[in-house]
Design a protein around this motif. Structure first.
Motif, mmCIF file in Angstrom:
data_model
loop_
_atom_site.group_PDB
_atom_site.id
_atom_site.type_symbol
_atom_site.label_atom_id
_atom_site.label_comp_id
_atom_site.label_asym_id
_atom_site.label_seq_id
_atom_site.Cartn_x
_atom_site.Cartn_y
_atom_site.Cartn_z
ATOM 1 N N PRO A 1 -24.616 -94.775 8.184
ATOM 2 C CA PRO A 1 -25.350 -93.552 8.819
ATOM 3 C C PRO A 1 -24.329 -92.178 8.891
ATOM 4 C CG PRO A 1 -25.522 -95.494 10.043
ATOM 5 C CD PRO A 1 -24.601 -95.843 9.077
ATOM 6 N N ASP A 2 -23.066 -92.424 9.012
ATOM 7 C CA ASP A 2 -22.132 -91.334 9.204
ATOM 8 C C ASP A 2 -21.582 -90.674 7.907
ATOM 9 O OD1 ASP A 2 -22.191 -91.767 11.949
ATOM 10 O OD2 ASP A 2 -20.676 -93.229 11.789
ATOM 11 N N ILE A 3 -21.507 -91.508 6.799
ATOM 12 C CA ILE A 3 -20.842 -90.890 5.408
ATOM 13 C C ILE A 3 -21.708 -90.915 4.438
ATOM 14 C CG2 ILE A 3 -18.670 -91.637 6.343
ATOM 15 C CD1 ILE A 3 -18.784 -94.103 4.324
ATOM 16 N N PHE A 4 -22.929 -91.318 4.328
ATOM 17 C CA PHE A 4 -23.509 -91.387 3.026
ATOM 18 C C PHE A 4 -24.969 -90.778 3.449
ATOM 19 C CE2 PHE A 4 -20.819 -95.116 2.000
ATOM 20 C CZ PHE A 4 -20.368 -94.210 0.969
ATOM 21 N N ASP A 5 -25.793 -89.910 2.499
ATOM 22 C CA ASP A 5 -27.223 -89.643 2.837
ATOM 23 C C ASP A 5 -27.983 -90.714 2.345
ATOM 24 O OD1 ASP A 5 -27.498 -89.392 -0.137
ATOM 25 O OD2 ASP A 5 -27.127 -87.328 -0.077
ATOM 26 N N ASP A 6 -29.354 -90.447 2.205
ATOM 27 C CA ASP A 6 -30.317 -91.600 2.019
ATOM 28 C C ASP A 6 -30.356 -91.967 0.590
ATOM 29 O OD1 ASP A 6 -31.265 -91.381 4.714
ATOM 30 O OD2 ASP A 6 -33.037 -90.100 4.178
ATOM 31 N N TRP B 1 -17.434 -94.024 -1.903
ATOM 32 C CA TRP B 1 -16.200 -93.401 -0.819
ATOM 33 C C TRP B 1 -14.891 -92.758 -1.258
ATOM 34 C CZ3 TRP B 1 -15.559 -93.107 4.258
ATOM 35 C CH2 TRP B 1 -14.120 -93.376 4.748
ATOM 36 N N THR B 2 -14.470 -93.605 -2.368
ATOM 37 C CA THR B 2 -13.010 -92.857 -2.989
ATOM 38 C C THR B 2 -13.421 -91.651 -3.546
ATOM 39 O OG1 THR B 2 -13.540 -94.192 -5.059
ATOM 40 C CG2 THR B 2 -11.910 -94.884 -3.348
ATOM 41 N N ARG B 3 -14.493 -91.405 -4.123
ATOM 42 C CA ARG B 3 -14.971 -89.930 -4.694
ATOM 43 C C ARG B 3 -14.998 -88.934 -3.602
ATOM 44 N NH1 ARG B 3 -19.888 -91.992 -8.742
ATOM 45 N NH2 ARG B 3 -18.592 -92.634 -10.243
ATOM 46 N N GLU C 1 -13.611 -88.994 -0.672
ATOM 47 C CA GLU C 1 -12.227 -88.926 -0.261
ATOM 48 C C GLU C 1 -11.489 -88.062 -1.124
ATOM 49 O OE1 GLU C 1 -10.096 -89.561 2.350
ATOM 50 O OE2 GLU C 1 -10.920 -91.585 3.563
ATOM 51 N N ALA C 2 -11.570 -88.191 -2.334
ATOM 52 C CA ALA C 2 -10.643 -87.504 -3.104
ATOM 53 C C ALA C 2 -11.077 -86.181 -3.433
ATOM 54 C CB ALA C 2 -10.744 -88.204 -4.676
ATOM 55 N N PHE C 3 -12.178 -85.982 -3.364
ATOM 56 C CA PHE C 3 -12.844 -84.306 -3.296
ATOM 57 C C PHE C 3 -12.336 -83.485 -1.917
ATOM 58 C CE2 PHE C 3 -16.553 -81.439 -3.591
ATOM 59 C CZ PHE C 3 -15.793 -80.698 -4.343
ATOM 60 N N VAL C 4 -12.416 -84.497 -0.888
ATOM 61 C CA VAL C 4 -12.401 -83.354 0.328
ATOM 62 C C VAL C 4 -10.638 -83.323 0.127
ATOM 63 C CG1 VAL C 4 -14.246 -84.189 1.448
ATOM 64 C CG2 VAL C 4 -12.127 -85.581 1.911
ATOM 65 N N LYS C 5 -10.090 -84.174 -0.115
ATOM 66 C CA LYS C 5 -8.576 -84.027 -0.011
ATOM 67 C C LYS C 5 -8.170 -82.940 -1.187
ATOM 68 C CE LYS C 5 -5.771 -87.656 -0.059
ATOM 69 N NZ LYS C 5 -5.062 -88.869 -0.374
ATOM 70 N N ALA C 6 -8.900 -82.741 -2.333
ATOM 71 C CA ALA C 6 -8.414 -81.668 -3.159
ATOM 72 C C ALA C 6 -9.083 -80.265 -2.407
ATOM 73 C CB ALA C 6 -9.391 -81.967 -4.450
ATOM 74 N N LEU C 7 -10.010 -80.263 -1.646
ATOM 75 C CA LEU C 7 -10.504 -79.287 -1.091
ATOM 76 C C LEU C 7 -9.605 -78.813 -0.053
ATOM 77 C CD1 LEU C 7 -14.414 -79.843 -0.708
ATOM 78 C CD2 LEU C 7 -13.294 -78.059 -2.211
ATOM 79 N N GLY C 8 -8.908 -79.645 0.531
ATOM 80 C CA GLY C 8 -8.010 -79.528 1.615
ATOM 81 C C GLY C 8 -8.898 -79.532 3.076
ATOM 82 N N LYS D 1 -20.539 -86.259 5.152
ATOM 83 C CA LYS D 1 -21.800 -87.062 4.844
ATOM 84 C C LYS D 1 -22.434 -86.347 3.583
ATOM 85 C CE LYS D 1 -25.974 -88.515 6.712
ATOM 86 N NZ LYS D 1 -26.785 -88.734 8.103
ATOM 87 N N TYR D 2 -22.231 -84.957 3.309
ATOM 88 C CA TYR D 2 -22.991 -84.068 2.433
ATOM 89 C C TYR D 2 -22.183 -83.920 1.073
ATOM 90 C CZ TYR D 2 -25.661 -83.795 6.827
ATOM 91 O OH TYR D 2 -26.270 -83.820 7.973
#
Length: 264
Positions: A150-155, A175-177, A179-186, A194-195
């Protein structure tokens, strides 16, 4: 409305063993990843500690468990050795700075982007001239990942996992995708996590979500047995350059060779 594009796919990156004599340089499109099997370097802990400064040694001591202290000493010292090799700098002159989300960077060499991830017995470090994020995860049999849905994925993302033949693999892939993307974004993990898109294909990104207009790529790949990884970086697939995964051998000779690179 300002938008950018995100391309998500799988990659067949295969690990190759790092050998003596490697040149540490980066072309514009290069994404170079280093794999560290931490147990192999326990015997070198004392040698590697010499490359850490006083604040880093104090940070190591704050870890409650000895295994966590050892892991930190190993991957932090190898990170600094690699940073020294790529910047042609003396290790004693390598000082990490941190942005507001505690993402490390080198203020002295802003052209060099890097990101580190660690999970259980492995650590990995990615280097690029582009913004880059990396996440590796151990595929745990004990982790009840459905509690996080409920906290990290949409429907749609939840359905992708629930309909997969291998639900654990599907969970860690998505999950790793993210994580990797938000780390690249900083960005780090926040209320927008979630979005963040993570399903294979092309996605349009709202500026309000990512706070930039760059195009991005995210690739999933098999990192090691029972480990999955994802790497995220700027650019379109048509402009992708070299992507390599180097496995660092348990050799102090090769590690010390990194310190012997001459200055420009």
């Amino acid at each position: 409305m300002k938008t950018s594009r995100l391309f998500i796919s799988f990659s067949d990156i295969k690990g190759v063993t790092l050998v003596s004599g490697k040149e540490y340089s980066l072309d514009t499109g290069d994404i170079i990843i280093y794999s560290i099997y931490l147990p192999n370097f326990i015997d070198f802990k004392a040698n590697l500690s010499q490359f850490l400064n006083s604040p880093e040694l104090k940070k190591a001591k704050r870890y409650y468990k000895e295994i966590d202290r050892n892991r930190f000493i190993i991957y932090r010292s190898i990170l600094k050795l690699l940073l020294g090799a790529y910047t042609k700098s003396d290790i004693k002159n390598i000082y990490l700075d941190y942005d507001f989300n505690k993402k490390p960077y080198l203020a002295s060499h802003p052209w060099l982007h890097f990101n580190i991830s660690h999970s259980e017995d492995y650590a990995a470090i990615a280097f690029s001239r582009k913004k880059v994020g990396l996440d590796i995860e151990y595929l745990s049999n004990d982790f009840k990942f459905t509690d996080l849905f409920p906290d990290i994925f949409d429907d749609h993302e939840r359905l992708v996992i629930q309909n997969a033949d291998d639900k654990k693999n599907a969970f860690y892939t998505l999950w790793t995708r993210k994580e990797a993307f938000v780390k690249a974004l900083g960005k780090g993990i926040d209320e927008d996590f979630k979005y963040i898109p993570c399903v294979e294909g092309q996605h349009n990104l709202d500026f309000k979500l990512v706070k930039n207009t760059q195009n991005w790529q995210v690739y999933s790949f098999d990192f090691a047995e029972h480990y999955l990884a994802a790497v995220a970086f700027e650019g379109l697939p048509s402009t992708s350059g070299n992507q390599v995964l180097y496995i660092i051998p348990d050799s102090m000779e090769i590690l010390l060779e990194m310190t012997q690179r001459k200055n420009y």
